[in-house]
Motif scaffolding. Sequence first.
Motif, PDB file in Angstrom:
ATOM      1  N   ILE A  42       0.860  -1.173   0.000  1.00 23.77           N
ATOM      2  CA  ILE A  42       0.000   0.000   0.000  1.00 23.77           C
ATOM      3  C   ILE A  42       0.899   1.226   0.000  1.00 23.77           C
ATOM      4  CG2 ILE A  42      -1.764   1.276   1.261  1.00 23.77           C
ATOM      5  CD1 ILE A  42      -2.583  -1.428   2.458  1.00 23.77           C
ATOM      6  N   VAL A  44       0.772   5.356  -0.046  1.00 26.29           N
ATOM      7  CA  VAL A  44      -0.165   6.424   0.276  1.00 26.29           C
ATOM      8  C   VAL A  44       0.563   7.767   0.288  1.00 26.29           C
ATOM      9  CG1 VAL A  44      -1.799   7.249   2.025  1.00 26.29           C
ATOM     10  CG2 VAL A  44      -1.496   4.794   1.670  1.00 26.29           C
ATOM     11  N   HIS A 117     -10.733  -4.376   4.567  1.00 28.60           N
ATOM     12  CA  HIS A 117     -10.335  -2.982   4.764  1.00 28.60           C
ATOM     13  C   HIS A 117      -9.180  -2.918   5.750  1.00 28.60           C
ATOM     14  CE1 HIS A 117     -13.079  -3.708   8.127  1.00 28.60           C
ATOM     15  NE2 HIS A 117     -12.362  -2.803   8.779  1.00 28.60           N
ATOM     16  N   ARG A 134     -10.469   4.592   6.763  1.00 27.06           N
ATOM     17  CA  ARG A 134     -10.297   3.209   6.326  1.00 27.06           C
ATOM     18  C   ARG A 134      -9.811   3.206   4.893  1.00 27.06           C
ATOM     19  NH1 ARG A 134     -15.240  -0.765   8.112  1.00 27.06           N
ATOM     20  NH2 ARG A 134     -14.789  -0.782  10.350  1.00 27.06           N
ATOM     21  N   ILE A 135      -9.070   2.167   4.563  1.00 30.72           N
ATOM     22  CA  ILE A 135      -8.690   1.913   3.180  1.00 30.72           C
ATOM     23  C   ILE A 135      -9.432   0.652   2.746  1.00 30.72           C
ATOM     24  CG2 ILE A 135      -6.826   1.296   1.599  1.00 30.72           C
ATOM     25  CD1 ILE A 135      -4.885   2.775   3.477  1.00 30.72           C
ATOM     26  N   LEU A 160     -12.420   6.461  -0.244  1.00 32.62           N
ATOM     27  CA  LEU A 160     -11.979   5.392   0.666  1.00 32.62           C
ATOM     28  C   LEU A 160     -11.443   4.181  -0.092  1.00 32.62           C
ATOM     29  CD1 LEU A 160     -14.895   5.509   3.258  1.00 32.62           C
ATOM     30  CD2 LEU A 160     -12.547   6.314   3.575  1.00 32.62           C
ATOM     31  N   ALA A 162      -8.712   2.313  -2.389  1.00 28.81           N
ATOM     32  CA  ALA A 162      -7.345   2.253  -2.918  1.00 28.81           C
ATOM     33  C   ALA A 162      -7.403   1.593  -4.287  1.00 28.81           C
ATOM     34  CB  ALA A 162      -6.446   1.467  -1.979  1.00 28.81           C
ATOM     35  N   TYR A 174      -1.405  -1.042  -4.128  1.00 27.52           N
ATOM     36  CA  TYR A 174      -2.607  -0.222  -4.039  1.00 27.52           C
ATOM     37  C   TYR A 174      -2.190   1.199  -3.725  1.00 27.52           C
ATOM     38  CZ  TYR A 174      -5.591  -4.340  -4.041  1.00 27.52           C
ATOM     39  OH  TYR A 174      -6.246  -5.483  -4.402  1.00 27.52           O
ATOM     40  N   PHE A 176      -3.327   5.161  -2.677  1.00 28.72           N
ATOM     41  CA  PHE A 176      -4.391   5.820  -1.919  1.00 28.72           C
ATOM     42  C   PHE A 176      -3.875   7.171  -1.447  1.00 28.72           C
ATOM     43  CE2 PHE A 176      -6.782   6.413   2.112  1.00 28.72           C
ATOM     44  CZ  PHE A 176      -8.080   6.249   1.638  1.00 28.72           C
ATOM     45  N   ILE A 178      -4.537  10.406   1.149  1.00 32.53           N
ATOM     46  CA  ILE A 178      -5.250  10.949   2.300  1.00 32.53           C
ATOM     47  C   ILE A 178      -5.160  12.461   2.178  1.00 32.53           C
ATOM     48  CG2 ILE A 178      -5.260  11.227   4.801  1.00 32.53           C
ATOM     49  CD1 ILE A 178      -4.217   8.364   5.030  1.00 32.53           C
ATOM     50  N   THR A 186     -10.548  13.292   2.380  1.00 32.88           N
ATOM     51  CA  THR A 186     -10.784  11.905   2.736  1.00 32.88           C
ATOM     52  C   THR A 186     -11.936  11.830   3.725  1.00 32.88           C
ATOM     53  OG1 THR A 186      -8.463  11.368   2.389  1.00 32.88           O
ATOM     54  CG2 THR A 186      -9.692   9.875   3.810  1.00 32.88           C
TER      55      THR A 186
END
Length: 191
Positions: A42, A44, A117, A134-135, A160, A162, A174, A176, A178, A186
């Motif tokens: 992940i 971000v 999640h 939450r992702i 929310l 990804a 993934y 994502f 914020i 977000t």
Amino acid sequence: MTRQPLTSSQTVGPFFHDCLLCTELHRNVLAPSEPIGERIRIEVRVLDGDGQAVPDAVIEIWQANHQGHYSDPGNLLPDHAFNGFGRTGTDTEGVYWFETIKPGRVPFDENKLQSPHICVAVFARGLLNHLYTRIYFADDSSNSDDPVLGCVPIERRSRLLAQPESAGDTSVVYRFDIVLQGEGETVFFNI
């Protein structure tokens, strides 16, 4: 008995970033070398209301394992090395990453399951309180059944999710963002 006034909230200073990332607590690789479940990464970015990188945010995540179980000392699952908790800080570009496994569905109540999640807490300079979000995974078909995601206005749900990208090997990355405030903010939960 006389009630005393509450102490007012104050924003945290720049010291917190390094203190929260001491060696014992800094962990961005959650998946053991041979994890049970699908290994994912992940990535971000944390952005302020002007779309600028937040270079000194601290992010905590906690999640269930691939079977939908959260870490519990009495729970002897086959992947006992996976504890589901991570903490890391953003770099100068506002980016952080975690290597983990895709979580399973966890119970919401006796009749419903939540879609996979990852729970996220954001600590950053200028925040009076840390933020929770939450992702979810955009490519998961169970998102339409998730009772928490279903409470979010439909026009904001994508904030929310990804987005998956191929990493060129067997894992999936993934992405994502914020966004702390403003346009594209977000969805944060009041816990």
